[in-house]
Scaffold this motif. Sequence first.
Motif, PDB file in Angstrom:
ATOM      1  N   ASP A  48      70.947  23.749  48.328  1.00  0.00           N
ATOM      2  CA  ASP A  48      71.447  24.463  49.508  1.00  0.00           C
ATOM      3  C   ASP A  48      72.202  25.733  49.135  1.00  0.00           C
ATOM      4  O   ASP A  48      72.945  26.277  49.931  1.00  0.00           O
ATOM      5  CB  ASP A  48      72.294  23.543  50.390  1.00  0.00           C
ATOM      6  N   GLY A  49      72.011  26.196  47.921  1.00  0.00           N
ATOM      7  CA  GLY A  49      72.628  27.456  47.517  1.00  0.00           C
ATOM      8  C   GLY A  49      73.947  27.284  46.807  1.00  0.00           C
ATOM      9  O   GLY A  49      74.169  27.864  45.765  1.00  0.00           O
ATOM     10  N   GLU A  50      74.841  26.451  47.352  1.00  0.00           N
ATOM     11  CA  GLU A  50      76.162  26.291  46.767  1.00  0.00           C
ATOM     12  C   GLU A  50      76.319  24.949  46.060  1.00  0.00           C
ATOM     13  O   GLU A  50      76.927  24.862  45.015  1.00  0.00           O
ATOM     14  CB  GLU A  50      77.225  26.426  47.852  1.00  0.00           C
ATOM     15  N   ARG A  51      75.793  23.909  46.667  1.00  0.00           N
ATOM     16  CA  ARG A  51      75.945  22.560  46.126  1.00  0.00           C
ATOM     17  C   ARG A  51      74.574  21.957  45.898  1.00  0.00           C
ATOM     18  O   ARG A  51      73.582  22.459  46.387  1.00  0.00           O
ATOM     19  CB  ARG A  51      76.728  21.697  47.109  1.00  0.00           C
ATOM     20  N   ASN A  52      74.552  20.877  45.193  1.00  0.00           N
ATOM     21  CA  ASN A  52      73.290  20.205  44.944  1.00  0.00           C
ATOM     22  C   ASN A  52      73.276  18.813  45.554  1.00  0.00           C
ATOM     23  O   ASN A  52      72.935  17.838  44.902  1.00  0.00           O
ATOM     24  CB  ASN A  52      72.995  20.152  43.442  1.00  0.00           C
ATOM     25  N   ASP A  53      73.655  18.720  46.822  1.00  0.00           N
ATOM     26  CA  ASP A  53      73.601  17.448  47.538  1.00  0.00           C
ATOM     27  C   ASP A  53      72.167  17.167  47.968  1.00  0.00           C
ATOM     28  O   ASP A  53      71.396  18.083  48.262  1.00  0.00           O
ATOM     29  CB  ASP A  53      74.495  17.495  48.785  1.00  0.00           C
ATOM     30  N   TRP A  54      71.840  15.893  48.016  1.00  0.00           N
ATOM     31  CA  TRP A  54      70.539  15.467  48.522  1.00  0.00           C
ATOM     32  C   TRP A  54      70.608  15.375  50.034  1.00  0.00           C
ATOM     33  O   TRP A  54      71.626  14.979  50.599  1.00  0.00           O
ATOM     34  CB  TRP A  54      70.156  14.126  47.902  1.00  0.00           C
ATOM     35  N   TRP A  55      69.502  15.744  50.685  1.00  0.00           N
ATOM     36  CA  TRP A  55      69.401  15.725  52.140  1.00  0.00           C
ATOM     37  C   TRP A  55      68.337  14.713  52.535  1.00  0.00           C
ATOM     38  O   TRP A  55      67.235  14.697  51.972  1.00  0.00           O
ATOM     39  CB  TRP A  55      69.004  17.092  52.680  1.00  0.00           C
ATOM     40  N   MET A  56      68.651  13.889  53.536  1.00  0.00           N
ATOM     41  CA  MET A  56      67.719  12.885  54.021  1.00  0.00           C
ATOM     42  C   MET A  56      67.500  13.101  55.514  1.00  0.00           C
ATOM     43  O   MET A  56      68.457  13.136  56.286  1.00  0.00           O
ATOM     44  CB  MET A  56      68.291  11.483  53.754  1.00  0.00           C
ATOM     45  N   ASN A  57      66.246  13.266  55.909  1.00  0.00           N
ATOM     46  CA  ASN A  57      65.907  13.372  57.324  1.00  0.00           C
ATOM     47  C   ASN A  57      65.578  11.985  57.846  1.00  0.00           C
ATOM     48  O   ASN A  57      64.786  11.257  57.242  1.00  0.00           O
ATOM     49  CB  ASN A  57      64.693  14.283  57.539  1.00  0.00           C
ATOM     50  N   LEU A  58      66.183  11.637  58.999  1.00  0.00           N
ATOM     51  CA  LEU A  58      65.954  10.338  59.627  1.00  0.00           C
ATOM     52  C   LEU A  58      65.715  10.524  61.114  1.00  0.00           C
ATOM     53  O   LEU A  58      66.400  11.313  61.763  1.00  0.00           O
ATOM     54  CB  LEU A  58      67.176   9.430  59.431  1.00  0.00           C
ATOM     55  N   LYS A  59      64.750   9.772  61.625  1.00  0.00           N
ATOM     56  CA  LYS A  59      64.491   9.793  63.067  1.00  0.00           C
ATOM     57  C   LYS A  59      65.662   9.126  63.781  1.00  0.00           C
ATOM     58  O   LYS A  59      66.295   8.219  63.238  1.00  0.00           O
ATOM     59  CB  LYS A  59      63.188   9.055  63.371  1.00  0.00           C
ATOM     60  N   CYS A  60      65.953   9.582  64.998  1.00  0.00           N
ATOM     61  CA  CYS A  60      67.126   9.076  65.698  1.00  0.00           C
ATOM     62  C   CYS A  60      66.927   9.203  67.203  1.00  0.00           C
ATOM     63  O   CYS A  60      66.262  10.133  67.670  1.00  0.00           O
ATOM     64  CB  CYS A  60      68.347   9.881  65.261  1.00  0.00           C
ATOM     65  N   ASP A  61      67.499   8.281  67.948  1.00  0.00           N
ATOM     66  CA  ASP A  61      67.558   8.393  69.400  1.00  0.00           C
ATOM     67  C   ASP A  61      68.296   9.695  69.732  1.00  0.00           C
ATOM     68  O   ASP A  61      69.323   9.997  69.116  1.00  0.00           O
ATOM     69  CB  ASP A  61      68.307   7.179  69.961  1.00  0.00           C
ATOM     70  N   PRO A  62      67.797  10.497  70.689  1.00  0.00           N
ATOM     71  CA  PRO A  62      68.419  11.803  70.970  1.00  0.00           C
ATOM     72  C   PRO A  62      69.912  11.738  71.292  1.00  0.00           C
ATOM     73  O   PRO A  62      70.681  12.576  70.801  1.00  0.00           O
ATOM     74  CB  PRO A  62      67.619  12.330  72.159  1.00  0.00           C
ATOM     75  N   ASP A  63      70.334  10.773  72.088  1.00  0.00           N
ATOM     76  CA  ASP A  63      71.760  10.685  72.421  1.00  0.00           C
ATOM     77  C   ASP A  63      72.590  10.293  71.205  1.00  0.00           C
ATOM     78  O   ASP A  63      73.672  10.835  70.976  1.00  0.00           O
ATOM     79  CB  ASP A  63      71.988   9.674  73.552  1.00  0.00           C
ATOM     80  N   GLU A  64      72.091   9.355  70.425  1.00  0.00           N
ATOM     81  CA  GLU A  64      72.810   8.944  69.222  1.00  0.00           C
ATOM     82  C   GLU A  64      72.839  10.069  68.191  1.00  0.00           C
ATOM     83  O   GLU A  64      73.829  10.235  67.476  1.00  0.00           O
ATOM     84  CB  GLU A  64      72.181   7.687  68.611  1.00  0.00           C
ATOM     85  N   ALA A  65      71.760  10.851  68.133  1.00  0.00           N
ATOM     86  CA  ALA A  65      71.705  11.962  67.176  1.00  0.00           C
ATOM     87  C   ALA A  65      72.872  12.918  67.394  1.00  0.00           C
ATOM     88  O   ALA A  65      73.556  13.308  66.445  1.00  0.00           O
ATOM     89  CB  ALA A  65      70.371  12.702  67.301  1.00  0.00           C
ATOM     90  N   VAL A  66      73.118  13.258  68.650  1.00  0.00           N
ATOM     91  CA  VAL A  66      74.222  14.173  68.975  1.00  0.00           C
ATOM     92  C   VAL A  66      75.559  13.522  68.642  1.00  0.00           C
ATOM     93  O   VAL A  66      76.455  14.155  68.074  1.00  0.00           O
ATOM     94  CB  VAL A  66      74.153  14.586  70.460  1.00  0.00           C
ATOM     95  N   MET A  67      75.698  12.254  68.974  1.00  0.00           N
ATOM     96  CA  MET A  67      76.948  11.543  68.699  1.00  0.00           C
ATOM     97  C   MET A  67      77.252  11.514  67.200  1.00  0.00           C
ATOM     98  O   MET A  67      78.375  11.781  66.770  1.00  0.00           O
ATOM     99  CB  MET A  67      76.858  10.112  69.241  1.00  0.00           C
ATOM    100  N   LEU A  68      76.234  11.221  66.388  1.00  0.00           N
ATOM    101  CA  LEU A  68      76.444  11.170  64.940  1.00  0.00           C
ATOM    102  C   LEU A  68      76.827  12.536  64.382  1.00  0.00           C
ATOM    103  O   LEU A  68      77.659  12.638  63.477  1.00  0.00           O
ATOM    104  CB  LEU A  68      75.187  10.637  64.239  1.00  0.00           C
ATOM    105  N   ARG A  69      76.258  13.594  64.931  1.00  0.00           N
ATOM    106  CA  ARG A  69      76.607  14.955  64.499  1.00  0.00           C
ATOM    107  C   ARG A  69      78.053  15.279  64.837  1.00  0.00           C
ATOM    108  O   ARG A  69      78.726  16.002  64.091  1.00  0.00           O
ATOM    109  CB  ARG A  69      75.674  15.974  65.150  1.00  0.00           C
ATOM    110  N   ASP A  70      78.541  14.739  65.964  1.00  0.00           N
ATOM    111  CA  ASP A  70      79.932  14.956  66.356  1.00  0.00           C
ATOM    112  C   ASP A  70      80.903  14.187  65.465  1.00  0.00           C
ATOM    113  O   ASP A  70      82.005  14.653  65.186  1.00  0.00           O
ATOM    114  CB  ASP A  70      80.158  14.535  67.816  1.00  0.00           C
TER     115      ASP A  70
END
Length: 130
Positions: A48-70
Amino acid sequence: MDHLQAKKYLLTKPETLLDYPFGEEIMVFKVKNKMFATLALGKMGKGDGERNDWWMNLKCDPDEAVMLRDIFPSVIPGYHMNKALWNTVILDGSIPQGEIERMIDNSFLLVVKKMTKKDQQSILLHLDNQ
């Protein structure tokens, strides 16, 4: 949870296969040929340019997706995915392992629920025996 633990956990899901349709930098986890997760170093395997963290994409219910981002700063809209249905989880150590496992389980089940009844039953039978 680091990327090796995530990979190991993803592969415990019944009938899961690891594929590399986007190149060797991006691991794609599929159940019955349907993608339920990706795992890569940063943005599409490029860091990601600055760090070398691993990224994982996961499918999610739309309402839960927003909640988890918050709740979690390291959960962002799905990178290169439908942002309503997918989250990217940055494996930087800030999310408890149990929560990441729950997100993986939900992603897997969301994909399985869209399959034919026959395919669902063969997979859910394995889950019941775990």
